[in-house]
Write a protein that holds these residues in place. Structure first.
Motif, PDB file in Angstrom:
ATOM      1  N   VAL A   1      48.226  24.235  32.632  1.00  0.00           N
ATOM      2  CA  VAL A   1      48.697  25.599  32.866  1.00  0.00           C
ATOM      3  C   VAL A   1      47.640  26.651  32.525  1.00  0.00           C
ATOM      4  O   VAL A   1      47.620  27.734  33.112  1.00  0.00           O
ATOM      5  CB  VAL A   1      49.993  25.867  32.064  1.00  0.00           C
ATOM      6  CG1 VAL A   1      50.506  27.275  32.319  1.00  0.00           C
ATOM      7  CG2 VAL A   1      51.062  24.849  32.439  1.00  0.00           C
ATOM      8  N   GLY A   2      46.744  26.349  31.590  1.00  0.00           N
ATOM      9  CA  GLY A   2      45.770  27.338  31.142  1.00  0.00           C
ATOM     10  C   GLY A   2      44.954  27.961  32.268  1.00  0.00           C
ATOM     11  O   GLY A   2      44.902  29.199  32.392  1.00  0.00           O
ATOM     12  N   PRO A   3      44.290  27.159  33.105  1.00  0.00           N
ATOM     13  CA  PRO A   3      43.494  27.750  34.192  1.00  0.00           C
ATOM     14  C   PRO A   3      44.331  28.575  35.164  1.00  0.00           C
ATOM     15  O   PRO A   3      43.879  29.607  35.672  1.00  0.00           O
ATOM     16  CB  PRO A   3      42.893  26.518  34.892  1.00  0.00           C
ATOM     17  CG  PRO A   3      42.907  25.445  33.853  1.00  0.00           C
ATOM     18  CD  PRO A   3      44.152  25.699  33.045  1.00  0.00           C
ATOM     19  N   LEU A   4      45.554  28.132  35.411  1.00  0.00           N
ATOM     20  CA  LEU A   4      46.427  28.856  36.336  1.00  0.00           C
ATOM     21  C   LEU A   4      46.828  30.211  35.748  1.00  0.00           C
ATOM     22  O   LEU A   4      46.845  31.229  36.443  1.00  0.00           O
ATOM     23  CB  LEU A   4      47.666  28.016  36.629  1.00  0.00           C
ATOM     24  CG  LEU A   4      48.572  28.496  37.767  1.00  0.00           C
ATOM     25  CD1 LEU A   4      47.818  28.471  39.089  1.00  0.00           C
ATOM     26  CD2 LEU A   4      49.807  27.619  37.844  1.00  0.00           C
ATOM     27  N   TYR A   5      47.126  30.211  34.454  1.00  0.00           N
ATOM     28  CA  TYR A   5      47.467  31.468  33.786  1.00  0.00           C
ATOM     29  C   TYR A   5      46.280  32.427  33.846  1.00  0.00           C
ATOM     30  O   TYR A   5      46.436  33.625  34.128  1.00  0.00           O
ATOM     31  CB  TYR A   5      47.859  31.200  32.335  1.00  0.00           C
ATOM     32  CG  TYR A   5      48.194  32.468  31.573  1.00  0.00           C
ATOM     33  CD1 TYR A   5      49.482  32.975  31.574  1.00  0.00           C
ATOM     34  CD2 TYR A   5      47.205  33.169  30.883  1.00  0.00           C
ATOM     35  CE1 TYR A   5      49.779  34.150  30.911  1.00  0.00           C
ATOM     36  CE2 TYR A   5      47.491  34.346  30.220  1.00  0.00           C
ATOM     37  CZ  TYR A   5      48.784  34.826  30.234  1.00  0.00           C
ATOM     38  OH  TYR A   5      49.067  36.001  29.578  1.00  0.00           O
ATOM     39  N   TRP A   6      45.090  31.920  33.591  1.00  0.00           N
ATOM     40  CA  TRP A   6      43.894  32.764  33.638  1.00  0.00           C
ATOM     41  C   TRP A   6      43.748  33.394  35.026  1.00  0.00           C
ATOM     42  O   TRP A   6      43.490  34.590  35.176  1.00  0.00           O
ATOM     43  CB  TRP A   6      42.664  31.936  33.293  1.00  0.00           C
ATOM     44  CG  TRP A   6      41.380  32.689  33.458  1.00  0.00           C
ATOM     45  CD1 TRP A   6      40.537  32.669  34.532  1.00  0.00           C
ATOM     46  CD2 TRP A   6      40.803  33.599  32.512  1.00  0.00           C
ATOM     47  NE1 TRP A   6      39.473  33.503  34.325  1.00  0.00           N
ATOM     48  CE2 TRP A   6      39.609  34.096  33.087  1.00  0.00           C
ATOM     49  CE3 TRP A   6      41.171  34.032  31.243  1.00  0.00           C
ATOM     50  CZ2 TRP A   6      38.790  34.999  32.438  1.00  0.00           C
ATOM     51  CZ3 TRP A   6      40.353  34.939  30.591  1.00  0.00           C
ATOM     52  CH2 TRP A   6      39.183  35.421  31.182  1.00  0.00           C
ATOM     53  N   ARG A   7      43.917  32.586  36.064  1.00  0.00           N
ATOM     54  CA  ARG A   7      43.707  33.059  37.436  1.00  0.00           C
ATOM     55  C   ARG A   7      44.760  34.091  37.847  1.00  0.00           C
ATOM     56  O   ARG A   7      44.423  35.127  38.430  1.00  0.00           O
ATOM     57  CB  ARG A   7      43.752  31.856  38.382  1.00  0.00           C
ATOM     58  CG  ARG A   7      43.879  32.185  39.850  1.00  0.00           C
ATOM     59  CD  ARG A   7      42.568  32.614  40.481  1.00  0.00           C
ATOM     60  NE  ARG A   7      41.621  31.530  40.543  1.00  0.00           N
ATOM     61  CZ  ARG A   7      40.644  31.473  41.443  1.00  0.00           C
ATOM     62  NH1 ARG A   7      40.493  32.428  42.336  1.00  0.00           N
ATOM     63  NH2 ARG A   7      39.791  30.478  41.420  1.00  0.00           N
ATOM     64  N   LEU A   8      46.032  33.828  37.527  1.00  0.00           N
ATOM     65  CA  LEU A   8      47.104  34.670  38.053  1.00  0.00           C
ATOM     66  C   LEU A   8      47.449  35.856  37.157  1.00  0.00           C
ATOM     67  O   LEU A   8      47.818  36.914  37.657  1.00  0.00           O
ATOM     68  CB  LEU A   8      48.360  33.823  38.289  1.00  0.00           C
ATOM     69  CG  LEU A   8      48.269  32.803  39.422  1.00  0.00           C
ATOM     70  CD1 LEU A   8      49.558  32.006  39.518  1.00  0.00           C
ATOM     71  CD2 LEU A   8      47.984  33.496  40.750  1.00  0.00           C
ATOM     72  N   VAL A   9      47.363  35.686  35.833  1.00  0.00           N
ATOM     73  CA  VAL A   9      47.815  36.731  34.920  1.00  0.00           C
ATOM     74  C   VAL A   9      46.660  37.569  34.390  1.00  0.00           C
ATOM     75  O   VAL A   9      46.770  38.793  34.296  1.00  0.00           O
ATOM     76  CB  VAL A   9      48.619  36.124  33.748  1.00  0.00           C
ATOM     77  CG1 VAL A   9      49.060  37.205  32.780  1.00  0.00           C
ATOM     78  CG2 VAL A   9      49.838  35.378  34.277  1.00  0.00           C
ATOM     79  N   VAL A  10      45.549  36.924  34.042  1.00  0.00           N
ATOM     80  CA  VAL A  10      44.420  37.658  33.473  1.00  0.00           C
ATOM     81  C   VAL A  10      43.544  38.248  34.581  1.00  0.00           C
ATOM     82  O   VAL A  10      43.326  39.463  34.653  1.00  0.00           O
ATOM     83  CB  VAL A  10      43.583  36.760  32.543  1.00  0.00           C
ATOM     84  CG1 VAL A  10      42.407  37.538  31.971  1.00  0.00           C
ATOM     85  CG2 VAL A  10      44.459  36.222  31.416  1.00  0.00           C
ATOM     86  N   VAL A  11      43.030  37.391  35.463  1.00  0.00           N
ATOM     87  CA  VAL A  11      42.165  37.852  36.547  1.00  0.00           C
ATOM     88  C   VAL A  11      42.979  38.519  37.648  1.00  0.00           C
ATOM     89  O   VAL A  11      42.494  39.397  38.353  1.00  0.00           O
ATOM     90  CB  VAL A  11      41.345  36.671  37.109  1.00  0.00           C
ATOM     91  CG1 VAL A  11      40.466  37.107  38.277  1.00  0.00           C
ATOM     92  CG2 VAL A  11      40.488  36.061  36.006  1.00  0.00           C
ATOM     93  N   ARG A  12      44.222  38.080  37.816  1.00  0.00           N
ATOM     94  CA  ARG A  12      45.121  38.571  38.874  1.00  0.00           C
ATOM     95  C   ARG A  12      44.517  38.328  40.254  1.00  0.00           C
ATOM     96  O   ARG A  12      44.553  39.185  41.144  1.00  0.00           O
ATOM     97  CB  ARG A  12      45.445  40.058  38.687  1.00  0.00           C
ATOM     98  CG  ARG A  12      46.274  40.346  37.454  1.00  0.00           C
ATOM     99  CD  ARG A  12      46.572  41.818  37.297  1.00  0.00           C
ATOM    100  NE  ARG A  12      47.430  42.066  36.156  1.00  0.00           N
ATOM    101  CZ  ARG A  12      48.753  42.109  36.199  1.00  0.00           C
ATOM    102  NH1 ARG A  12      49.376  41.908  37.347  1.00  0.00           N
ATOM    103  NH2 ARG A  12      49.455  42.342  35.117  1.00  0.00           N
TER     104      ARG A  12
END
Length: 203
Positions: A171-182
């Motif tokens: 989940v970590g990379p997905l969270y980074w892509r969608l929530v942090v980087v958007r």
């Protein structure tokens, strides 16, 4: 008039008991979405939610004790959409299915707008931090732990495989892509991420 012997007396709700109408609850939840989109978590208020829902503040407080508990209730519901744990028969299939569910949840308006705000609040308030952990992390840990157990039983992972590490890798990379980087997810991104996570877990 005295009831006949053996006959059942009609049951009544206790005096003063509040009956929570489902249509009012739904209206409040819809108002929370609108209020979050308009002003964000920090500026959101119970008064604003009640006004949008067309109810009094007491109607909100009968259901939730604070705006935090109300928002966490919604975020928690979004976080577990599509669960329980997948059981596809392979570690790759389970990880790919988990990523599909997580991507859907993280692109939901509540998650994309509210989670970053909540994390800022959590850095300042341990109570909020604990509440977010209970709403978002605990359920996902249980799902990933089940995926790991089944993979161990099939011989795809060693017996000492760490579910927490698996959760971070999946989940970590997905969270980074969608929530942090958007950022958007390129075609095939979830497939590639699933293969990478499985390779890391089985290394």
């Amino acid at each position: 008039m005295t009831p006949a012997p053996g006959s059942a007396s009609p049951r009544r709700a206790p005096a003063g008991a509040a009956v929570l109408r489902e249509d009012v609850t739904d209206a409040i939840r819809a108002a929370v979405f609108e209020e979050l989109a308009a002003v964000g978590f920090a500026r959101m208020s119970i008064e604003g939610i009640a006004r949008r829902a067309g109810v009094g503040k007491t109607a909100v407080y009968r259901r939730w004790k604070s705006k935090l508990s109300l928002v966490l209730d919604l975020v928690g519901a979004v976080a577990v959409q599509g669960l329980p744990a997948p059981s596809t028969g392979s570690l790759y299939g389970d990880v790919r299915a988990l990523l599909e569910v997580a991507a859907h949840a993280l692109r939901h308006p509540v998650a994309s707008q509210v989670i970053p705000d909540l994390l800022v609040e959590a850095a300042r308030n341990p109570e909020i931090s604990d509440a977010i952990k209970a709403a978002l992390l605990d359920g996902q840990q249980g799902v990933v732990a089940q995926v790991v157990r089944e993979a161990v039983a099939r011989g795809e992972l060693p017996e000492d495989a760490d579910p927490d590490r698996a959760l971070d890798l999946v989940v970590g990379p997905l969270y980074w892509r969608l929530v942090v980087v958007r950022g958007e997810l390129p075609a095939g991104y979830l497939d590639d991420l699933a293969r990478s996570a499985v390779a890391a877990l089985t290394a």
